[in-house]
Design a protein around this motif. Structure first.
Motif, short mmCIF file in Angstrom:
data_model
loop_
_atom_site.label_atom_id
_atom_site.label_comp_id
_atom_site.label_asym_id
_atom_site.label_seq_id
_atom_site.Cartn_x
_atom_site.Cartn_y
_atom_site.Cartn_z
N GLU A 187 4.55 -5.47 -5.71
CA GLU A 187 5.47 -4.85 -4.76
C GLU A 187 5.99 -3.57 -5.39
OE1 GLU A 187 8.47 -7.63 -3.77
OE2 GLU A 187 7.10 -9.07 -2.84
N SER A 188 5.33 -2.49 -5.12
CA SER A 188 5.68 -1.22 -5.76
C SER A 188 5.26 -0.06 -4.87
CB SER A 188 5.02 -1.11 -7.13
OG SER A 188 3.61 -1.21 -7.00
N GLN A 189 5.84 1.09 -5.14
CA GLN A 189 5.51 2.29 -4.41
C GLN A 189 4.10 2.75 -4.76
OE1 GLN A 189 7.34 4.19 -2.00
NE2 GLN A 189 5.25 4.97 -1.84
N LYS A 190 3.33 3.12 -3.76
CA LYS A 190 1.97 3.60 -3.96
C LYS A 190 1.94 5.11 -3.72
CE LYS A 190 0.32 -0.83 -2.18
NZ LYS A 190 -0.38 -1.52 -1.08
N VAL A 191 1.30 5.82 -4.63
CA VAL A 191 1.25 7.28 -4.57
C VAL A 191 -0.18 7.75 -4.75
CG1 VAL A 191 2.06 9.44 -5.60
CG2 VAL A 191 3.59 7.46 -5.51
N ILE A 192 -0.61 8.70 -3.91
CA ILE A 192 -1.91 9.34 -4.05
C ILE A 192 -1.68 10.82 -4.32
CG2 ILE A 192 -4.01 10.06 -2.83
CD1 ILE A 192 -4.01 7.44 -1.35
N ALA A 212 -6.64 9.77 8.08
CA ALA A 212 -6.67 8.83 6.95
C ALA A 212 -5.36 8.89 6.18
CB ALA A 212 -7.84 9.14 6.03
N ALA A 213 -4.80 10.10 6.02
CA ALA A 213 -3.51 10.25 5.33
C ALA A 213 -2.40 9.60 6.14
CB ALA A 213 -3.22 11.72 5.09
N ARG A 214 -2.46 9.75 7.45
CA ARG A 214 -1.43 9.15 8.31
C ARG A 214 -1.47 7.62 8.24
NH1 ARG A 214 -2.70 11.83 12.39
NH2 ARG A 214 -1.23 13.53 12.05
N GLN A 215 -2.67 7.07 8.22
CA GLN A 215 -2.79 5.62 8.13
C GLN A 215 -2.29 5.10 6.77
OE1 GLN A 215 -6.81 4.48 9.04
NE2 GLN A 215 -6.72 5.22 11.16
N ALA A 216 -2.61 5.84 5.72
CA ALA A 216 -2.13 5.44 4.39
C ALA A 216 -0.61 5.49 4.33
CB ALA A 216 -2.74 6.35 3.32
N ALA A 217 -0.01 6.51 4.95
CA ALA A 217 1.45 6.61 4.97
C ALA A 217 2.05 5.46 5.76
CB ALA A 217 1.87 7.95 5.58
N GLY A 218 1.35 5.01 6.80
CA GLY A 218 1.84 3.88 7.57
C GLY A 218 1.89 2.61 6.76
N GLY A 220 2.80 2.62 3.66
CA GLY A 220 3.79 2.84 2.61
C GLY A 220 3.34 3.72 1.46
N THR A 221 2.21 4.40 1.61
CA THR A 221 1.69 5.27 0.55
C THR A 221 2.17 6.70 0.76
OG1 THR A 221 -0.29 3.90 0.30
CG2 THR A 221 -0.39 6.13 -0.59
N VAL A 222 2.61 7.35 -0.30
CA VAL A 222 3.00 8.75 -0.26
C VAL A 222 1.86 9.59 -0.83
CG1 VAL A 222 4.67 10.48 -1.04
CG2 VAL A 222 5.43 8.16 -0.51
N ILE A 223 1.50 10.67 -0.14
CA ILE A 223 0.36 11.49 -0.55
C ILE A 223 0.83 12.91 -0.88
CG2 ILE A 223 -1.87 12.46 0.13
CD1 ILE A 223 -2.29 10.08 1.93
N TYR A 224 0.47 13.36 -2.08
CA TYR A 224 0.70 14.74 -2.50
C TYR A 224 -0.67 15.42 -2.63
CZ TYR A 224 5.40 13.16 -3.72
OH TYR A 224 6.66 12.63 -3.68
N THR A 225 -0.70 16.73 -2.40
CA THR A 225 -1.95 17.48 -2.56
C THR A 225 -1.69 18.70 -3.43
OG1 THR A 225 -1.51 18.73 -0.51
CG2 THR A 225 -2.88 16.75 -0.33
#
Length: 352
Positions: A187-192, A212-218, A220-225
């Motif tokens: 149970e932890s924050q997921k980051v890409i 794909a980024a929107r689904q990952a955010a749904g 609970g994943t945060v995405i940086y580029t």
């Protein structure tokens, strides 16, 4: 008792062979001395060459070698408890290794600069699990999540275009691959963190990167580029198997292929993923991403108690070194001097 490096104990198999060689050498030396023939001279030579002190020295040498071998095997017994503070974050670095990343519009190349940025990010982590996903025309998890940062850097150094034979830039598929690499048991924050020039070359049925980024955010994943390259672009070089530049990639008309940074796509991916976009070389960049990641850690910080075996090699190392030291200072001459001194002392002492 257990051993941290039990394979070192195989070196003990050489000790009996060495003992047999020494025994044979002594037999030959003794036989050579006895062939001289003069009894008094033989007795004198035997006292110096085969005296008790030499046997003691040999015994000390063998004991010392055995103890040092055991020390190298890292003997362990007993246990203690250590407190390990861990961060629950899961960070998956998604690295573009397509041929366009070999363009040199930023020094030394886009890919080399991306590796430096990833290494910088890893150096800023404190207990977070990090993994590496590579992509070009396909994607795969090169390194599963780990807190062994030295191993992560080693895998990072091996990232190159030849790791994936299929060419292209499937960012959408890479995001999906990265999410599969996360552990649902934690149970932890997921980051890409996506490192790419954003220049997309995908098949019609490939996943849309923004979706794909929107689904990952749904989930609970945060995405940086992070974008690498320049809007003006640069030619894409070709290298041989040794990494030497041989030519430039050409299009169908024979003109050099120019690769350009697509900031728009990377910004859309970051926005859909709930994160931010940075261009390589920005004042923030990786440092800003690391600072934002740090804000997640307060919620996931925890301590774990681990039981570990206690290393005891120090005792064997000390005794082995002491045995070898004594073997060096206890000479045959010293033995004869001590024996003669004791004999004179007994002769000079008055009878009781």
């Amino acid at each position: 008792m257990s051993f941290g490096a039990p394979y070192m104990l195989f070196a003990l198999l050489a000790v009996p062979a060495l003992a047999g060689f020494v025994w044979l050498a002594f037999r030959r030396r003794t036989a050579a001395i006895r062939r001289i023939g003069e009894p008094a001279l033989v007795a004198l030579l035997s006292a110096a060459a085969n005296g008790p002190m030499r046997r003691v020295r040999l015994a000390l040498w063998f004991v010392g070698v055995i103890l040092l071998i055991v020390a190298l095997a890292r003997p362990q017994w007993g246990s203690d408890i250590e407190i390990v503070e861990t961060r629950g974050l899961q960070i998956m670095v998604v690295l573009d290794v397509s041929r366009s990343m070999l363009a040199a519009d930023i020094e030394p190349t886009r890919l080399d600069r991306a590796k430096l940025e990833v290494a910088d990010l890893i150096s800023r982590l404190d207990g977070d699990a990090v993994g590496i996903t590579l992509f070009s025309g396909a994607s795969f998890v090169q390194l599963p999540l780990t807190t062994d940062y030295a191993t992560a850097r080693a895998y990072l150094n091996n990232a190159r275009p030849s790791a994936i034979t299929r060419q292209g830039t499937v960012i959408g598929e890479a995001i999906e691959t990265a999410t599969i690499g996360f552990s649902d048991k934690r149970e932890s924050q997921k980051v890409i963190v996506i490192m790419s020039d954003g220049e997309i070359h995908e098949e019609e049925n490939a996943p849309d990167p923004v979706e794909a980024a929107r689904q990952a955010a749904g989930d609970g994943t945060v995405i940086y580029t992070v974008g690498f390259g320049s809007p003006d672009g640069a030619p894409v070089p070709r290298h041989d198997e040794q990494g030497n530049l041989i030519s430039l990639h050409l299009d169908r008309d024979g003109n050099p292929v120019v690769s350009r940074l697509d900031e728009s796509l990377l910004q859309q991916i970051a926005e859909a993923g709930g994160g931010r976009y940075y261009q390589a070389g920005d004042s923030g960049g990786v440092a800003a991403i690391a600072d934002e990641i740090e804000t997640f850690q307060d919620e996931t910080f925890r301590s774990e108690f681990r039981q570990r075996r206690v290393e005891r090699f120090q005792l064997f190392l000390l005794l082995g070194a002491l045995s070898l030291f004594l073997a060096e200072i206890l000479t045959d001459r010293l033995y004869l001097s001590l024996r003669q001194g004791l004999r004179r002392a007994s002769e000079e002492s008055p009878d009781v």
